[in-house]
Motif scaffolding. Structure first.
Motif, PDB file in Angstrom:
ATOM      1  N   ASP A 114       0.874  -1.217   0.115  1.00  0.00           N
ATOM      2  CA  ASP A 114       0.195   0.026  -0.005  1.00  0.00           C
ATOM      3  C   ASP A 114       0.824   1.265  -0.017  1.00  0.00           C
ATOM      4  OD1 ASP A 114      -2.531  -1.464  -0.104  1.00  0.00           O
ATOM      5  OD2 ASP A 114      -2.595  -1.311   1.940  1.00  0.00           O
ATOM      6  N   GLU A 147       1.314   5.212  -5.920  1.00  0.00           N
ATOM      7  CA  GLU A 147       0.086   4.837  -6.725  1.00  0.00           C
ATOM      8  C   GLU A 147       0.143   4.458  -8.120  1.00  0.00           C
ATOM      9  OE1 GLU A 147      -4.654   5.986  -6.818  1.00  0.00           O
ATOM     10  OE2 GLU A 147      -3.007   7.556  -6.059  1.00  0.00           O
ATOM     11  N   GLU A 148       1.137   5.355  -8.825  1.00  0.00           N
ATOM     12  CA  GLU A 148       1.070   5.052 -10.387  1.00  0.00           C
ATOM     13  C   GLU A 148       1.760   3.633 -10.505  1.00  0.00           C
ATOM     14  OE1 GLU A 148       4.597   7.494  -8.860  1.00  0.00           O
ATOM     15  OE2 GLU A 148       2.380   7.527  -8.613  1.00  0.00           O
ATOM     16  N   ARG A 175       1.857   0.953  -8.497  1.00  0.00           N
ATOM     17  CA  ARG A 175       1.256   0.066  -7.665  1.00  0.00           C
ATOM     18  C   ARG A 175       0.593  -1.301  -8.433  1.00  0.00           C
ATOM     19  NH1 ARG A 175      -2.545   2.269  -3.657  1.00  0.00           N
ATOM     20  NH2 ARG A 175      -0.758   3.635  -3.177  1.00  0.00           N
TER      21      ARG A 175
END
Length: 269
Positions: free
Chosen positions: A133, A137-138, A140
């Motif tokens: 986590d 984010e890009e 993941r």
């Protein structure tokens, strides 16, 4: 007699920490932690040590100047350094049986259990995927695909992922049945007192029976009263601070019959 650790500094145990309804997500970290408790050795838990793990995995410990990796070698170190015998009271044959049970659990049942945790998409998404986590984010989504591919390759090389899910469940269920038959009505795997093998037994069984993941192995384990009772009892003994809910009893569960002579007694005769 078990001796306590020196008072100058506690042992540091490097683990992952709680998750999935368990006090520790790794059965191998649980194994070492329980063995430290069995030995009465003072320790502290550190959840930040994975990047420095000597063998690229957890657990490992730092004991003064010594850094020891792998749960089996950690136990050997503790017994040598502190003059311990976690299998005190077991005869030579019983020690051999305990070692064979440990190997069945670690080299077979843990792999079948891990398959359903890591390689079933629904379970991966709700469980191991959250280990990442903190990744940007890009990247993941790509990272999660890559991780599963690497895990699948590892499980294929080991052999378990070469089978169908139904076959894997059948193999795991056979190990669970064998363990249930060996345990019988005894409070611990090898008899009236806990020994080293109870540490990994609890770690793996608790991971299977925790309701967080829906797996065929959990349903198989729920069919054995003695395995459920064992986990409930030992979780209360070794992790009283953890809110472990007693394992639910299936409505149609049947208690296996254990009127046979225990295997240990037969082989020890």
């Amino acid at each position: 007699m078990i001796k306590r650790s020196p008072t100058h500094s506690p042992i540091t145990l490097y683990g992952f920490g709680p998750g999935f309804g368990l006090p520790e997500v790794s059965p191998y970290v649980m194994k070492t932690e329980i063995q430290l408790k069995l030995a009465g050795l003072a320790y502290v838990k550190d959840l930040s040590g994975f990047d420095a793990a000597p063998k690229g995995k957890l657990p490992y410990i730092r004991d003064a100047e010594a850094v020891v990796a792998d749960s089996t070698f950690i136990r050997a170190h503790l017994e040598r350094r502190y003059d311990l015998d976690l299998d005190a009271g077991l005869c030579t044959t019983e020690r051999s049986i305990a070692w064979m049970v440990e190997r069945m659990l670690e080299d077979h049942l843990a792999w079948t259990s891990g398959y359903f945790r890591w390689l079933v998409p629904e379970n991966f998404a709700k469980g191991p995927a959250h280990f990442f986590d903190d990744a940007p984010e890009e990247i993941r989504p790509h990272l999660l695909v890559q991780v599963q591919e690497e895990v699948r390759g590892t499980y294929y090389a080991q052999g378990v992922a070469r089978h169908t899910p139904a076959e894997i469940a059948e193999l795991g269920a056979r190990s669970l049945k064998s363990l249930a038959m060996l345990l019988g009505d005894k409070p611990y795997v090898m008899g009236e007192r806990p020994s080293s093998v109870d540490a990994i037994t609890l770690g793996i069984l608790a991971g299977i029976l925790a309701p967080f993941f829906d797996t065929p192995l959990r349903r198989a384990a729920e069919g054995f009263d003695n395995l459920r009772d064992y986990v409930d009892r030992l979780m209360a003994q070794f992790y009283p601070e953890h809110a472990w809910a007693p394992v639910a009893r299936p409505a149609a569960a049947r208690r296996p019959h254990f009127a046979i002579t225990p295997l240990v007694r037969v082989l020890s005769a």
